[in-house]
Design an enzyme around this catalytic site. Structure first.
Site, PDB file in Angstrom:
ATOM      1  N   GLU A  95       0.829  -1.208   0.000  1.00  0.00           N
ATOM      2  CA  GLU A  95       0.000   0.000   0.000  1.00  0.00           C
ATOM      3  C   GLU A  95       0.866   1.261   0.000  1.00  0.00           C
ATOM      4  OE1 GLU A  95      -4.019  -1.644   2.182  1.00  0.00           O
ATOM      5  OE2 GLU A  95      -2.621  -0.563   3.439  1.00  0.00           O
ATOM      6  N   CYS A 108       3.512   8.729   0.306  1.00  0.00           N
ATOM      7  CA  CYS A 108       4.115   7.877   1.335  1.00  0.00           C
ATOM      8  C   CYS A 108       4.303   6.494   0.714  1.00  0.00           C
ATOM      9  CB  CYS A 108       3.167   7.829   2.529  1.00  0.00           C
ATOM     10  SG  CYS A 108       3.673   6.672   3.812  1.00  0.00           S
ATOM     11  N   CYS A 115       6.744  -6.022   7.486  1.00  0.00           N
ATOM     12  CA  CYS A 115       7.833  -5.446   8.268  1.00  0.00           C
ATOM     13  C   CYS A 115       8.197  -6.408   9.393  1.00  0.00           C
ATOM     14  CB  CYS A 115       7.409  -4.102   8.859  1.00  0.00           C
ATOM     15  SG  CYS A 115       8.736  -3.251   9.754  1.00  0.00           S
ATOM     16  N   CYS A 119       6.829  -3.420  16.054  1.00  0.00           N
ATOM     17  CA  CYS A 119       6.344  -2.348  16.943  1.00  0.00           C
ATOM     18  C   CYS A 119       4.898  -2.658  17.330  1.00  0.00           C
ATOM     19  CB  CYS A 119       6.440  -0.995  16.242  1.00  0.00           C
ATOM     20  SG  CYS A 119       8.129  -0.544  15.795  1.00  0.00           S
ATOM     21  N   CYS A 122       1.816  -0.907  15.456  1.00  0.00           N
ATOM     22  CA  CYS A 122       1.806  -0.785  13.996  1.00  0.00           C
ATOM     23  C   CYS A 122       1.217  -2.015  13.309  1.00  0.00           C
ATOM     24  CB  CYS A 122       3.233  -0.559  13.513  1.00  0.00           C
ATOM     25  SG  CYS A 122       3.355  -0.384  11.726  1.00  0.00           S
ATOM     26  N   CYS A 336      -0.913   6.608   9.474  1.00  0.00           N
ATOM     27  CA  CYS A 336       0.300   5.919   9.919  1.00  0.00           C
ATOM     28  C   CYS A 336      -0.013   4.654  10.677  1.00  0.00           C
ATOM     29  CB  CYS A 336       1.088   6.822  10.853  1.00  0.00           C
ATOM     30  SG  CYS A 336       1.921   8.096   9.985  1.00  0.00           S
TER      31      CYS A 336
HETATM   32  N1  SAH Z   1       9.811   1.540   9.859  1.00  0.00           N
HETATM   33  C1  SAH Z   1       9.912   2.944   9.722  1.00  0.00           C
HETATM   34  C2  SAH Z   1       8.935   3.563   8.738  1.00  0.00           C
HETATM   35  C3  SAH Z   1       7.534   3.056   8.702  1.00  0.00           C
HETATM   36  S1  SAH Z   1       6.442   3.553   9.985  1.00  0.00           S
HETATM   37  C4  SAH Z   1       9.818   3.608  11.083  1.00  0.00           C
HETATM   38  O1  SAH Z   1       9.683   2.903  12.068  1.00  0.00           O
HETATM   39  O2  SAH Z   1       9.948   4.817  11.172  1.00  0.00           O
HETATM   40  C5  SAH Z   1       6.175   5.271   9.781  1.00  0.00           C
HETATM   41  C6  SAH Z   1       5.830   5.993  11.074  1.00  0.00           C
HETATM   42  O3  SAH Z   1       4.503   5.666  11.520  1.00  0.00           O
HETATM   43  C7  SAH Z   1       6.771   5.633  12.205  1.00  0.00           C
HETATM   44  O4  SAH Z   1       7.085   6.785  12.942  1.00  0.00           O
HETATM   45  C8  SAH Z   1       5.906   4.689  13.019  1.00  0.00           C
HETATM   46  O5  SAH Z   1       6.365   4.541  14.317  1.00  0.00           O
HETATM   47  C9  SAH Z   1       4.540   5.359  12.899  1.00  0.00           C
HETATM   48  N2  SAH Z   1       3.428   4.500  13.265  1.00  0.00           N
HETATM   49  C10 SAH Z   1       3.291   3.176  13.088  1.00  0.00           C
HETATM   50  N3  SAH Z   1       2.103   2.740  13.559  1.00  0.00           N
HETATM   51  C11 SAH Z   1       1.456   3.816  14.030  1.00  0.00           C
HETATM   52  C12 SAH Z   1       0.169   4.021  14.629  1.00  0.00           C
HETATM   53  N4  SAH Z   1      -0.682   3.011  14.829  1.00  0.00           N
HETATM   54  N5  SAH Z   1      -0.169   5.280  14.980  1.00  0.00           N
HETATM   55  C13 SAH Z   1       0.690   6.306  14.750  1.00  0.00           C
HETATM   56  N6  SAH Z   1       1.902   6.178  14.190  1.00  0.00           N
HETATM   57  C14 SAH Z   1       2.285   4.960  13.839  1.00  0.00           C
END
Ligand code: SAH
Length: 344
Positions: A95, A108, A115, A119, A122, A336
């Protein structure tokens, strides 16, 4: 995809020149091919109509022209954000998101299928990482979206699915081609690489002579909290990460952005804000606050507006520059952390 063949859209201009020379072709053929790929976005060698038929034939025998296919587009009724579902040539789905801002259109892009970082907030990481994307597949997300909206894309954030610094070569190749004068020519200053903090890759990136913005997904004021929500924190500590960011700034002159996703009851207390302010004091820091996007799996709650304001004020009182990320495309799960790997 035939692995014996050359992925021609991933080649930098100088590598394409070399290939063309090896084929015994005049130099200008490299310009023509590069332009077909990166300015006219053709999907086949047949469309490269100013090349002799014999060369088109030779190219199709030796090279793959990798394209991704648009499967679905969702448009947000709230803000016009568009979420794209693309199919790769091996059937995997990824996506990407297009957001309209006053300063231009921002895309984006995803850097991996899924991934591996795990986290807890996410959605992209729920099924792990299937594979890296190629430079051509990352580029094609931008090209397909630009063709779809019929307008120029001027900003790129590598914040979709995946950890870009674990697909280092393809991502750096993407940045170089995207910013090339004879390609889309997007300013490197308008390209942001977001990472959960892979220290050796941050150091390496700082020496690439690129002007891209680095965003570090910090999300906690100390390692104890960070380890609870980001497994990568068990490998790299915050003090070491901050040192790596200092090196990035010293080498590139680009200020690092610290992403901080506010999760109710996890990292959003006033003492967390105070600890964060102390941590970043005197650094070339800029904090971007983003309320967590709840997903069916993470079951997290957003911080209340009043608490966000209080958190922000504590940082600002500590002389930290703070911005608030606008949440876009929430109604289409385009925000995000909501991008998911799906199966066809
Ligand atoms: N792996 C990379 C890029 C992808 S995530 C990273 O960790 O930065 C892009 C951004 O979205 C990151 O800052 C991540 O922590 C944030 N993110 C992921 N899940 C989220 C959520 N549920 N709510 C808000 N931000 C989120």
């Amino acid at each position: 995809m035939n692995s014996q063949k050359i992925d021609i859209k991933s080649l930098q201009y100088d590598a394409l020149q070399k290939l063309v020379a090896e084929m015994g072709q005049p130099k200008y053929r490299a310009d023509q091919i590069f332009s077909w790929l990166h300015e006219k976005y053709v999907h086949s060698f047949e469309e490269m109509t100013n090349l002799p038929e014999s060369l088109r034939q030779e190219l199709s025998e030796t090279c793959d022209l990798i394209c991704i296919t648009k499967k679905e587009v969702l448009t947000s009724a709230l803000d016009g954000t568009k979420k794209y579902l693309f199919e790769l040539s091996d059937g995997n789905l990824i996506e990407s998101v297009m957001m309209r801002y006053k300063h231009g259109n921002s895309v984006c892009v995803s850097s991996q299928v899924g991934c591996a970082m795990g986290c807890s907030f996410c959605a992209s990481t729920l099924k792990g990482c299937v594979r890296d994307l190629t430079t051509s597949e990352i580029l094609d997300q931008v090209y397909e979206i630009q063709e779809d909206i019929g307008e120029r894309v001027s900003n790129i954030v590598i914040m979709g699915m995946g950890e870009p610094l674990l697909n280092y070569d393809a991502v750096v190749g993407f940045v170089r081609i995207l910013s090339a004068e004879n390609a889309l020519h997007i300013s490197q200053r308008n390209i942001t690489i977001s990472t959960c903090g892979i220290i050796p890759a941050i150091i390496k990136l700082s020496k690439e002579q690129l002007k891209v913005t680095l965003a570090l997904s910090l999300h906690a004021p100390n390692d104890e909290i960070r380890r609870k929500i980001m497994p990568v924190a068990k490998k790299y500590s915050i003090p070491d990460l901050l040192d790596a960011c200092e090196i990035y700034f010293a080498e590139t002159g680009r200020r690092v952005t610290f992403e901080y996703c506010l999760i109710a009851g996890v990292n959003d207390r006033p003492e967390d804000a105070r600890e964060l302010a102390a941590l970043l004091k005197g650094k070339n820091a800029h904090v971007n606050l983003i309320p967590v996007n709840p997903t069916p799996e993470n079951r997290y709650q957003e911080t209340k507006e009043a608490d966000i304001a209080r958190f922000r004020k504590i940082l600002e009182d500590g002389q930290i520059t703070v911005t608030r990320r606008r949440e876009m495309g929430r109604d289409i799960s385009g925000a995000c952390g909501q991008l998911v790997r799906r199966r066809s």
